[in-house]
Design a protein around this motif. Structure first.
Motif, PDB file in Angstrom:
ATOM      1  N   GLU A 210      -5.591  -5.424   6.271  1.00 50.91           N
ATOM      2  CA  GLU A 210      -5.886  -3.990   6.318  1.00 50.91           C
ATOM      3  C   GLU A 210      -4.600  -3.187   6.474  1.00 50.91           C
ATOM      4  O   GLU A 210      -4.391  -2.167   5.797  1.00 50.91           O
ATOM      5  N   GLU A 211      -3.705  -3.646   7.365  1.00 45.16           N
ATOM      6  CA  GLU A 211      -2.445  -2.945   7.594  1.00 45.16           C
ATOM      7  C   GLU A 211      -1.547  -3.014   6.358  1.00 45.16           C
ATOM      8  O   GLU A 211      -0.856  -2.037   6.028  1.00 45.16           O
ATOM      9  N   LEU A 212      -1.560  -4.137   5.673  1.00 49.77           N
ATOM     10  CA  LEU A 212      -0.743  -4.292   4.470  1.00 49.77           C
ATOM     11  C   LEU A 212      -1.212  -3.345   3.369  1.00 49.77           C
ATOM     12  O   LEU A 212      -0.393  -2.676   2.719  1.00 49.77           O
ATOM     13  N   VAL A 213      -2.507  -3.265   3.164  1.00 55.98           N
ATOM     14  CA  VAL A 213      -3.045  -2.372   2.135  1.00 55.98           C
ATOM     15  C   VAL A 213      -2.752  -0.911   2.484  1.00 55.98           C
ATOM     16  O   VAL A 213      -2.440  -0.097   1.605  1.00 55.98           O
ATOM     17  N   ALA A 214      -2.802  -0.582   3.761  1.00 56.22           N
ATOM     18  CA  ALA A 214      -2.463   0.772   4.192  1.00 56.22           C
ATOM     19  C   ALA A 214      -0.994   1.082   3.892  1.00 56.22           C
ATOM     20  O   ALA A 214      -0.651   2.196   3.459  1.00 56.22           O
ATOM     21  N   ALA A 215      -0.129   0.097   4.106  1.00 55.60           N
ATOM     22  CA  ALA A 215       1.300   0.271   3.819  1.00 55.60           C
ATOM     23  C   ALA A 215       1.533   0.461   2.321  1.00 55.60           C
ATOM     24  O   ALA A 215       2.373   1.275   1.906  1.00 55.60           O
TER      25      ALA A 215
END
Length: 253
Positions: free
Chosen positions: A67-72
């Protein structure tokens, strides 16, 4: 920026994916825990091939990592054109002898984060012409593996998941492939405590050759690089499962 995302890009097969995609002119998003290695590789590839490279430090053993990677990626305005799910690890030893947390982390990285990241990126990939997903499985996916039970089981999941996704996405223009290498010259063996096993002493394939074959055949559902690996997989299919699992145990003793 339109780019291919490569997880586990700091060494081995992941690094080779980055290098060969860069030669082909693809912009890249390199993902791994070790940011210093990613940045060194990214700087080299940008200078040598005149491409753009984004480096993101990410530990896919964390449940929130995908989730954090996709947000980045969204923050950096990256349009994903390809996904290489390469991040993964193994460890040698009986289930009861290995740390429970290490084995749960293995499932998180090899299976859960792979599915999570794929699911989150699929809507965007379906909008891009000639997009692709390569999930790095292993020849270990074709049989049970005593002395590496969780690793073998995780790669069996990756193979099955990738084959099913290959069929589901045929009509959407997204190519999905399961890459199933055998023993490969990379950091994997030392990380998994396997350098002295019969499997690796019998010879390895270079990460460069593995990736070259993977990219050339990325529209096939299953890619098994190397004639020796292909023959071993087919011999395993013809043998009783009792034999294949015992042989796997011997190779990892």
């Amino acid at each position: 920026m339109r780019a291919v995302v490569v997880t586990g890009a700091s060494a081995g097969i992941g690094e080779q994916f980055a290098r060969q995609l860069a030669v082909a002119g693809h912009h890249l998003v390199l993902v791994a825990r070790r940011l210093d290695r990613l940045e060194a590789l990214g700087s080299e590839l940008q200078e040598r091939h005149n491409i753009q490279v984004v480096c993101i430090a990410c530990d896919l053993a964390k449940p929130s990592a995908a989730e954090e990677l996709v947000a980045a990626l969204a923050e950096k305005q990256v349009e994903v054109t390809g996904l290489i799910n390469n991040a993964g690890f193994g460890d040698r030893g009986f289930v009861e002898a290995l740390s429970l947390q290490r084995q749960l982390d293995m499932i998180q990285v090899n299976v859960t984060s792979l599915v999570d990241l794929t699911w989150r990126l699929l809507p965007g990939l379906k909008k891009v012409a000639n997009s692709f997903i390569i999930n790095v499985a292993s020849t270990a996916a074709f049989q049970a593996g005593p002395n590496m039970a969780v690793y073998y089981a995780s790669k069996a999941f990756v193979l099955s998941f990738s084959e099913a996704l290959h069929e589901e996405l045929k009509g959407d223009g997204v190519a999905v492939s399961a890459l199933c290498p055998g023993a490969t010259d990379s950091e994997f063996a030392s990380e998994a405590n396997m350098t002295e096993t019969m499997l690796f002493k019998a010879g390895t394939m270079s990460a460069e050759d593995v990736v070259r074959k993977a990219l050339a055949a990325r529209r096939r559902a299953i890619v098994i690089p190397g004639l020796k690996n292909l023959l071993l997989v087919w011999m395993g299919k013809l043998s009783p499962r009792m034999i294949t699992r015992r042989l796997a145990g011997i190779l990892q003793a």
